[in-house]
Design an enzyme around this catalytic site. Sequence first.
Site, short mmCIF file in Angstrom:
data_model
loop_
_atom_site.label_atom_id
_atom_site.label_comp_id
_atom_site.label_asym_id
_atom_site.label_seq_id
_atom_site.Cartn_x
_atom_site.Cartn_y
_atom_site.Cartn_z
N LYS A 67 -16.14 6.83 0.66
CA LYS A 67 -14.99 5.99 1.01
C LYS A 67 -15.40 4.47 0.48
O LYS A 67 -16.59 3.80 0.10
CB LYS A 67 -14.99 5.75 2.50
CG LYS A 67 -14.35 7.05 3.01
CD LYS A 67 -12.83 6.83 3.09
CE LYS A 67 -12.28 8.30 3.51
NZ LYS A 67 -12.05 8.68 4.79
N LYS A 83 -1.98 3.20 -8.36
CA LYS A 83 -2.51 3.93 -7.07
C LYS A 83 -2.73 3.23 -5.97
O LYS A 83 -2.29 3.73 -4.95
CB LYS A 83 -3.78 4.66 -7.85
CG LYS A 83 -4.23 5.70 -6.49
CD LYS A 83 -4.06 7.14 -6.99
CE LYS A 83 -4.08 8.07 -6.07
NZ LYS A 83 -5.44 8.61 -5.56
N ALA A 109 -14.74 15.37 1.52
CA ALA A 109 -13.40 16.07 1.26
C ALA A 109 -13.80 16.25 -0.51
O ALA A 109 -13.54 17.27 -1.00
CB ALA A 109 -12.16 15.52 1.79
N ASN A 147 -0.01 4.82 2.87
CA ASN A 147 -0.99 5.19 3.94
C ASN A 147 -0.77 4.33 5.44
O ASN A 147 -0.77 4.88 6.46
CB ASN A 147 -2.34 4.84 3.54
CG ASN A 147 -2.73 5.97 2.66
OD1 ASN A 147 -2.48 7.05 2.25
ND2 ASN A 147 -4.06 5.86 2.00
N SER A 204 -1.11 11.53 5.41
CA SER A 204 -1.72 10.62 4.55
C SER A 204 -3.29 10.56 5.09
O SER A 204 -3.46 11.12 6.19
CB SER A 204 -1.09 9.28 4.54
OG SER A 204 -1.36 8.69 6.05
N SER A 205 -4.16 10.33 4.21
CA SER A 205 -5.47 10.07 4.62
C SER A 205 -5.84 9.32 5.84
O SER A 205 -6.62 9.37 6.41
CB SER A 205 -6.65 9.94 3.32
OG SER A 205 -6.15 8.88 2.91
N GLU A 258 -9.60 3.13 5.14
CA GLU A 258 -9.67 2.21 3.67
C GLU A 258 -8.79 1.08 3.75
O GLU A 258 -8.57 0.55 2.58
CB GLU A 258 -9.81 3.12 2.62
CG GLU A 258 -10.70 4.09 2.51
CD GLU A 258 -10.73 4.79 1.29
OE1 GLU A 258 -11.95 4.81 0.38
OE2 GLU A 258 -10.00 5.74 1.01
#
Length: 303
Positions: free
Chosen positions: A77, A185, A10, A193, A255-256, A268
């Site tokens: 990732k 972050k 992505a 997440n 969220s991812s 992750e």
Amino acid sequence: MEILVVGAGALGLLISGLIAHNGGHVTLYSRRPEAIEHISKKGIRIITDNEEYVVRVKCIASIQKDNYYELAIVTVKSYDTETIAKLLAEKLNSQTFVLSLQNGLGNAEILASHLGKERVFPGITTQASTRLGINEVYHAFNGLTIIGEYDGPPTERVRRIADFLSNNGVTCIVSENIWREIWFKVMVNSVINPLTAIMKIKNEGLLKISSIELLIKDILSEIISVAKLYGYEFNLNECYEKIIKIIQDTRNNKSSMLQDIENKRRTEIDSLNGMITKLAEMHGLETPLNRALTIFVKGIEER
Ligand SMILES: NC(=O)c1ccc[n+]([C@@H]2O[C@H](COP(=O)([O-])OP(=O)(O)OC[C@H]3O[C@@H](n4cnc5c(N)ncnc54)[C@H](OP(=O)(O)O)[C@@H]3O)[C@@H](O)[C@H]2O)c1
């Protein structure tokens, strides 16, 4: 400036597509033959809420030492960083700089352990993209990219890279303290997440939970105490307010991590709450909430 983007997911499709769309020289490295064929034949399709365009990008299956790139941008990732670091150390020209735009703690450090810290720039980005197809992304948010020197204050070389990115579709600034940006972050991702992935809710769902402030502040307190061990001081209430604002601004986002869970992909979590727990344990500190979130997410992943 010749740029190599490493990983055609992505973020990699988006970054290489934006650079090419704005006239920059970029090559995308993928490990998947069908992706290389598709991207080479059809280009990268970028879809936003207002427009849709196709960009031609050179996509390669192997990195050759005699092809000189000034910068390689890593967009795999976090659990693939070690493999990529080894590959880049072997295949890249020794003059090539490497920038990580990945989420989580430890990516730049892994890259530096194989390439040397003088060649690595830590970074973050609030760009948001979702892969819709092998050569297709939805560009949900045109965010800010922040990069810095691994050690010491910003120099001319990092400013040149930021200028290049900004002039080629990826708005980028240089931070005097990129590690602090990364820690913040990590805080954002370690709250939003796992909670959205475990509860299977969009970001806005968090705002509807009556006692969410207590939970978020408890998670943040643990992360703040670990960050302090590494020399980064954060104010709990300030971080909480900023994270609530981010949740409000991204209320419709999945969220991812929730997307990874829904698509039965690995998350992750290890480089977020998992790494917080690991670093805390190394210093004899307990982070029970972050440990619990890690165990919950891994439990869901294994189902
Ligand atoms: N997406 C975003 O909006 C966004 C925003 C900010 C930060 N990030 C961070 O950026 C990183 C990448 O995220 P993403 O969403 O782009 O993930 P993704 O869609 O899963 O893309 C990762 C890509 O890396 C490729 N890859 C993995 N190992 C590789 C190897 N050894 N050789 C070549 N390619 C390899 C994968 O290839 P395959 O396709 O073959 O599996 C995949 O295409 C993450 O750390 C994420 O947290 C993402």
